[in-house]
Write an enzyme that holds these catalytic residues in place. Structure first.
Site, short mmCIF file in Angstrom:
data_model
loop_
_atom_site.label_atom_id
_atom_site.label_comp_id
_atom_site.label_asym_id
_atom_site.label_seq_id
_atom_site.Cartn_x
_atom_site.Cartn_y
_atom_site.Cartn_z
N ASP A 1 -0.12 5.15 0.78
CA ASP A 1 -0.34 6.16 1.81
C ASP A 1 -0.44 5.53 3.20
O ASP A 1 -1.26 4.65 3.43
CB ASP A 1 -1.63 6.94 1.53
CG ASP A 1 -1.56 7.68 0.21
OD1 ASP A 1 -0.74 8.59 0.10
OD2 ASP A 1 -2.34 7.33 -0.70
N ASP B 1 0.86 -1.17 0.00
CA ASP B 1 0.00 0.00 0.00
C ASP B 1 0.91 1.24 0.00
O ASP B 1 2.10 1.15 0.35
CB ASP B 1 -0.89 -0.04 1.24
CG ASP B 1 -1.66 1.24 1.42
OD1 ASP B 1 -2.46 1.59 0.52
OD2 ASP B 1 -1.45 1.91 2.46
MG LIG Z 1 -2.82 3.14 3.54
#
Ligand SMILES: [Mg+2]
Length: 214
Positions: A14, A12
């Protein structure tokens, strides 16, 4: 594809690779002021990071979602570098995994164009083999973004690394082992509730699972 030939490690973006939440939240809140609407609190927004932008806005101002998204998408790319930085050790871990022969991709709910721009602005582009955004298919916790990323890499997946239960459920749905970092969006108890294979304050332990490939 047999497990022994799989080389894919998915991350992932962010809250996992990049400490980007303050800039995202600033742009998210900016849109309310831009349209003259009452804004939620910083903490209310923080708890929703990782969901699609339109869904996040629908939680606070369901009648103004398209205009808020437009305002965000104008503001964010001009400001996403202000405070955002890769978390400590991220660059070193990505570089080590590359050198060990693994194929690395981002699998994010961000739109593809925004995800690519942001990865490059953070200096992570040369360390990743692919950046997979979400557009036109179900977002995490659905596994679609992982399947798209692995197809682009041309390999099977080993680990999904994330900072929310959405990432972990997506990884599990795709048949990957899951690694939760505690420096992002979801608190430890929420992450633990999704039963990741690893729950860690940084990425160092990932290296112990992934020795150099022959
Ligand atoms: Mg995230």
């Amino acid at each position: 594809m047999s497990a022994s030939s799989s080389r894919g490690i998915l991350f992932d973006l962010d809250g996992t690779l990049v400490d980007s939440l303050p800039d995202i939240i600033d742009s998210f809140l900016h849109a309310f002021g831009h349209l003259g609407l009452p804004a939620p609190t910083y903490e209310q927004v923080r708890a929703l990071i990782g969901h699609p932008l339109d869904w996040m806005y629908s939680q606070f101002a369901p009648d103004h979602v398209p205009a808020l998204c437009v305002a965000y998408r104008e503001h964010y790319p001009l400001n996403f570098h202000r405070r955002s930085r890769p978390y400590p050790g991220v660059v070193e871990v990505l570089r080590a995994l590359r050198e060990r022969g693994y194929l690395l991709a981002v699998a994010t709910t961000k739109r593809p164009d925004m995800a690519r721009k942001f990865v490059d602005a953070m200096g992570l582009g040369p360390l990743l083999h692919h950046v997979q955004g979400t557009d036109g298919f179900p977002h995490k916790p659905a596994p679609d973004v992982i399947h798209h990323a692995l197809a682009a890499l041309g390999t099977g997946g080993l680990w999904m690394v994330g900072d929310t239960a959405l990432d972990l459920r997506a990884g599990q749905a795709a048949g990957l082992r899951t690694y939760a970092v505690t420096w992002g969006t979801h608190p430890v108890d929420v992450l633990a509730g999704a039963s990741p294979d690893e729950l860690q304050p940084d990425l160092q332990r990932l290296l112990t699972h992934l020795p150099p490939l022959a």
